[in-house]
Structures are given as C-alpha cells and as structure tokens.
Design a protein around this motif. Structure first.
Motif, PDB file in Angstrom:
ATOM      1  N   UNK A  34       0.827  -1.208   0.000  1.00 61.43           N
ATOM      2  CA  UNK A  34       0.000   0.000   0.000  1.00 61.43           C
ATOM      3  C   UNK A  34       0.865   1.262   0.000  1.00 61.43           C
ATOM      4  N   UNK A  35       1.962   1.224   0.734  1.00 60.24           N
ATOM      5  CA  UNK A  35       2.830   2.404   0.751  1.00 60.24           C
ATOM      6  C   UNK A  35       3.521   2.576  -0.604  1.00 60.24           C
ATOM      7  N   UNK A  36       3.890   1.474  -1.222  1.00 56.01           N
ATOM      8  CA  UNK A  36       4.479   1.547  -2.574  1.00 56.01           C
ATOM      9  C   UNK A  36       3.463   2.150  -3.547  1.00 56.01           C
ATOM     10  N   UNK A  37       2.202   1.740  -3.444  1.00 59.77           N
ATOM     11  CA  UNK A  37       1.151   2.311  -4.292  1.00 59.77           C
ATOM     12  C   UNK A  37       1.025   3.811  -4.037  1.00 59.77           C
ATOM     13  N   UNK A  38       1.073   4.196  -2.771  1.00 63.06           N
ATOM     14  CA  UNK A  38       0.986   5.616  -2.424  1.00 63.06           C
ATOM     15  C   UNK A  38       2.137   6.400  -3.052  1.00 63.06           C
ATOM     16  N   UNK A  39       3.334   5.834  -3.009  1.00 67.85           N
ATOM     17  CA  UNK A  39       4.487   6.501  -3.625  1.00 67.85           C
ATOM     18  C   UNK A  39       4.312   6.583  -5.141  1.00 67.85           C
ATOM     19  N   UNK A  40       3.798   5.515  -5.737  1.00 64.57           N
ATOM     20  CA  UNK A  40       3.609   5.490  -7.188  1.00 64.57           C
ATOM     21  C   UNK A  40       2.600   6.537  -7.669  1.00 64.57           C
ATOM     22  N   UNK A  41       1.679   6.908  -6.808  1.00 69.36           N
ATOM     23  CA  UNK A  41       0.662   7.878  -7.201  1.00 69.36           C
ATOM     24  C   UNK A  41       1.234   9.280  -7.386  1.00 69.36           C
ATOM     25  N   UNK A  42       2.499   9.461  -7.020  1.00 67.60           N
ATOM     26  CA  UNK A  42       3.178  10.733  -7.279  1.00 67.60           C
ATOM     27  C   UNK A  42       3.694  10.817  -8.716  1.00 67.60           C
ATOM     28  N   UNK A  43       3.542   9.741  -9.470  1.00 64.80           N
ATOM     29  CA  UNK A  43       4.059   9.685 -10.835  1.00 64.80           C
ATOM     30  C   UNK A  43       2.912   9.470 -11.818  1.00 64.80           C
ATOM     31  N   UNK A  44       3.165   9.811 -13.066  1.00 67.12           N
ATOM     32  CA  UNK A  44       2.152   9.634 -14.107  1.00 67.12           C
ATOM     33  C   UNK A  44       2.265   8.209 -14.630  1.00 67.12           C
ATOM     34  N   UNK A  45       1.672   7.273 -13.894  1.00 70.40           N
ATOM     35  CA  UNK A  45       1.742   5.857 -14.255  1.00 70.40           C
ATOM     36  C   UNK A  45       0.375   5.216 -14.029  1.00 70.40           C
ATOM     37  N   UNK A  46       0.152   4.076 -14.674  1.00 69.58           N
ATOM     38  CA  UNK A  46      -1.018   3.248 -14.396  1.00 69.58           C
ATOM     39  C   UNK A  46      -0.622   2.181 -13.395  1.00 69.58           C
ATOM     40  N   UNK A  47      -1.450   1.964 -12.390  1.00 66.21           N
ATOM     41  CA  UNK A  47      -1.126   1.002 -11.336  1.00 66.21           C
ATOM     42  C   UNK A  47      -2.139  -0.126 -11.342  1.00 66.21           C
ATOM     43  N   UNK A  48      -1.653  -1.346 -11.515  1.00 66.05           N
ATOM     44  CA  UNK A  48      -2.480  -2.545 -11.452  1.00 66.05           C
ATOM     45  C   UNK A  48      -2.219  -3.250 -10.127  1.00 66.05           C
ATOM     46  N   UNK A  49      -3.238  -3.897  -9.584  1.00 65.90           N
ATOM     47  CA  UNK A  49      -3.090  -4.597  -8.312  1.00 65.90           C
ATOM     48  C   UNK A  49      -3.654  -6.000  -8.406  1.00 65.90           C
ATOM     49  N   UNK A  50      -2.850  -6.955  -7.917  1.00 65.14           N
ATOM     50  CA  UNK A  50      -3.356  -8.306  -7.694  1.00 65.14           C
ATOM     51  C   UNK A  50      -3.301  -8.599  -6.206  1.00 65.14           C
ATOM     52  N   UNK A  51      -4.457  -8.791  -5.611  1.00 70.15           N
ATOM     53  CA  UNK A  51      -4.545  -9.186  -4.206  1.00 70.15           C
ATOM     54  C   UNK A  51      -5.947  -9.747  -3.987  1.00 70.15           C
ATOM     55  N   UNK A  52      -6.065 -11.067  -3.795  1.00 67.80           N
ATOM     56  CA  UNK A  52      -7.392 -11.684  -3.646  1.00 67.80           C
ATOM     57  C   UNK A  52      -8.133 -11.242  -2.395  1.00 67.80           C
ATOM     58  N   UNK A  53      -7.431 -10.611  -1.446  1.00 65.33           N
ATOM     59  CA  UNK A  53      -8.072 -10.184  -0.210  1.00 65.33           C
ATOM     60  C   UNK A  53      -8.549  -8.731  -0.266  1.00 65.33           C
ATOM     61  N   UNK A  54      -8.348  -8.074  -1.392  1.00 70.08           N
ATOM     62  CA  UNK A  54      -8.759  -6.683  -1.564  1.00 70.08           C
ATOM     63  C   UNK A  54      -9.922  -6.618  -2.545  1.00 70.08           C
ATOM     64  N   UNK A  55     -10.966  -5.899  -2.188  1.00 71.07           N
ATOM     65  CA  UNK A  55     -12.136  -5.776  -3.057  1.00 71.07           C
ATOM     66  C   UNK A  55     -11.863  -4.778  -4.180  1.00 71.07           C
ATOM     67  N   UNK A  56     -12.714  -4.826  -5.193  1.00 72.32           N
ATOM     68  CA  UNK A  56     -12.602  -3.876  -6.300  1.00 72.32           C
ATOM     69  C   UNK A  56     -12.728  -2.447  -5.792  1.00 72.32           C
ATOM     70  N   UNK A  57     -13.621  -2.221  -4.846  1.00 71.95           N
ATOM     71  CA  UNK A  57     -13.838  -0.876  -4.306  1.00 71.95           C
ATOM     72  C   UNK A  57     -12.604  -0.399  -3.541  1.00 71.95           C
ATOM     73  N   UNK A  58     -11.994  -1.287  -2.752  1.00 71.44           N
ATOM     74  CA  UNK A  58     -10.772  -0.914  -2.026  1.00 71.44           C
ATOM     75  C   UNK A  58      -9.650  -0.587  -2.996  1.00 71.44           C
ATOM     76  N   UNK A  59      -9.526  -1.381  -4.032  1.00 70.21           N
ATOM     77  CA  UNK A  59      -8.474  -1.147  -5.023  1.00 70.21           C
ATOM     78  C   UNK A  59      -8.648   0.215  -5.680  1.00 70.21           C
ATOM     79  N   UNK A  60      -9.867   0.544  -6.047  1.00 69.94           N
ATOM     80  CA  UNK A  60     -10.130   1.836  -6.688  1.00 69.94           C
ATOM     81  C   UNK A  60      -9.848   2.986  -5.730  1.00 69.94           C
ATOM     82  N   UNK A  61     -10.178   2.800  -4.452  1.00 67.37           N
ATOM     83  CA  UNK A  61      -9.909   3.838  -3.460  1.00 67.37           C
ATOM     84  C   UNK A  61      -8.416   4.086  -3.297  1.00 67.37           C
ATOM     85  N   UNK A  62      -7.624   3.047  -3.518  1.00 67.63           N
ATOM     86  CA  UNK A  62      -6.160   3.185  -3.448  1.00 67.63           C
ATOM     87  C   UNK A  62      -5.580   3.812  -4.705  1.00 67.63           C
ATOM     88  N   UNK A  63      -6.389   3.926  -5.747  1.00 69.98           N
ATOM     89  CA  UNK A  63      -5.886   4.470  -7.006  1.00 69.98           C
ATOM     90  C   UNK A  63      -5.328   3.419  -7.931  1.00 69.98           C
TER      91      UNK A  63
END
Length: 330
Positions: free
Chosen positions: A163-192
C-alpha cells in the motif's frame, strides 16, 4: 501506572529504541528494560514478564505461550517492534483477549521506499550504464533508459508495504495494477489502482513489484508459467520473501535476457556461491536490506511508542493484528 516490559535482549533493542524513545515509554508507565544482552529463553521469559500489562517484543523474542502467560495474568497488549508476529503469538493469547500490534507498518515504509528506488534505477538502466561508464563508455545503452512516466506498474499484494508503494507510485504519471485476492474492487479503486488477475498484471506491467505474504497459497507463485507471461524489458522486484519465486525457473527466464530482476530476498538466504543470481548481468542482487536496517530500525521504535500511547488512550491502534486472520498475513 502500566507495567511495560521489554521481552528481548538489549543488543537488539538498542538498535530500535533510542534514549528518547525510552524516555517517552517511561512517561507512559513503569518501564522494565532488558535484563541481559541476549533475548530471554522461554524459562527466563517467565521471570522477565512477571507483572506486565504491556510487553514489547522484537526479533529473537520467544513465543509467548500458555506457560509464560501464566506469569503475567494482567497482560493486555503485546507490542511487536518488528514485522511478522507469527513467531511470538500463541492461540492462548487470542483466547485471553490479549491484543497484539506489529510495527509492520513502519517496516513497510522502508520496504516500499527501497522498491521505489529499485523501480527508478532499473527503468533508467542505471546498473548497466554504471558498468559501461566504468569501462570507458559514455553514450552506450542510453537508448534503453525509461522514465517513471507513462508506464504500467503491477503491484502484487496490498499489505502495508504494498500500500505504501502504491501511495508513492501515485506521485508519478503511471497506471497502477493490483493483484490481491483479499482486496475488493472498491478498495483497489480507493487506493488508485485497478484490480486485475495475476496473469493480466504480468502481461501488462512494465514493472512488477512483489509485496505478497509468505503463506502456502503464495509459495512459488512466480514459476515457469507465470514468469513466461512477463513483458520483454520488464522489471521484476522482490522485496517480500524468497519463497514466492521458483528461483530455478526465474534463472532460466533471465538467462534469455528478456527482463531484469531486482532480488532483495532469496530462499534460502544467502544464496549459494554458484547461484545464477550472483553472475547474471540482468540481476540486481542485494542482501535483504529493503526493510529496517541501521537507523531505519528506529522508525519501528517510535512507531511502537506511538502505538502504546494510542492503546493507553483507548484510541484505535494502527498496527493491530487480527489473530483470527493470522494465516493470511506475512
């Protein structure tokens, strides 16, 4: 006043807790510091823990089992000044309602920052350019430089480090994909991020950063089949655990020169002297330094102090561990 007991050796604790941290703990209760350089044996722990309301553990601390708990009937909190609590918790703790918190959040910051550094330096091809420069070249391979811009970042695992890596990545103009079976689609979208399957992530990502826990379900999840899906010129970063990768399969894939791997963890550690990771030019092998090292360990000390303060103030704890879901975490 709460009785706060440090259930670890002073040699380990002194690298985590500064004198300022200890002063802060003394303001929160009566602090009983480590009685020896070494961490206590289970038998010694029975004496150390007597009368404790709060226990501080870290690397080397013994598992707090039923026998040890008998000597601390008023124990309410175990604050683990390190990452995983699997080595110190016991079923009896949950049964007695003892709360457990981990400094994994603080540890994850260093892991994520290291992964960010590896991301930038690998996309910039700094490792090869540094070799070229030492050998007298200057412009060779500059055409292989990529910026952290307009690329796709794949994150495997959205624990504290992920999650912290995702937060750091949001400072850049990049697309972020996430694989985590324990995270819902809504949680993933909230993380960006965009939640995808592992296969989709590997096919689409320019950088794949592994932050999943080492559990039976993740053992060798990066194998011949999954590694073959990765893009040419991609970057694979593992700052999690070596068990997540089939190292023979990864070595075979890297022999082809298709992509770069940044490896902070192996299974076992260290890797044998003739391991392919030590000689392949497209492998960046570092000695398990992504987490807390040297002064970075002090972040866990302050985190532990703050977490105990939150507990005593009856505020939500940031790093509280759900002992019922222990099998799903690192």
């Amino acid at each position: 006043m709460s009785q706060i007991v440090m259930l670890a050796g002073s040699e380990v604790l002194s690298g985590i807790f500064t004198p300022n941290h200890l002063d802060q703990l003394r303001q929160l209760g009566t602090l009983r510091e480590s009685q020896a350089k070494h961490s206590p044996t289970p038998e010694e722990a029975k004496e150390w823990i007597k009368g404790a309301d709060i226990v501080i553990t870290t690397w080397g601390s013994p598992r707090i089992n039923e026998e040890i708990l008998a000597y601390a009937p008023d124990l309410k909190l175990v604050m683990h000044a390190a990452g995983t609590v699997k080595g110190i918790v016991s079923p009896e703790m949950a049964a007695k309602g003892i709360r457990v918190s981990s400094a994994n959040g603080a540890l994850g910051i260093g892991v994520a920052e290291t992964a960010l550094g590896l991301t930038i330096t690998s996309l910039k091809n700094m490792w090869q350019l540094a070799r070229n420069t030492r050998e007298g070249e200057w412009n060779k391979d500059k055409d292989k430089i990529r910026e952290l811009y307009g690329v796709t970042i794949g994150v495997v695992g959205a624990g504290r480090a992920g999650r912290h890596y995702i937060q750091l990545m949001r400072n850049f103009h990049v697309d972020i994909l996430l694989y985590d079976p324990f995270v819902s689609q809504e949680e993933a979208e909230a993380m960006g991020t965009t939640k995808v399957s592992l296969e989709d992530l590997l096919v689409r990502s320019d950088v794949v950063s592994i932050h999943a826990p080492s559990i039976p379900e993740t053992d060798k999840m990066f194998n011949r089949e999954t590694l073959a899906l990765m893009k040419d010129d991609a970057v694979l970063i593992n700052t999690s655990r070596g068990s997540l990768i089939d190292e023979d399969a990864l070595a075979e894939e890297l022999e082809k020169g298709r992509f770069t791997a940044c490896i902070d963890v192996t299974d076992p550690e260290p890797p044998r002297q003739d391991h392919p990771f030590r000689r392949l030019p497209n492998v960046i092998l570092i000695p398990h330094i992504a987490g807390a090292v040297n002064n970075g360990k002090q972040r866990m000390g302050q985190y532990s102090v703050d977490e105990i303060r939150r507990f005593l103030n009856r505020e939500p704890m940031d790093g509280e561990v759900n002992l019922q879901k222990l099998h799903t975490i690192a």
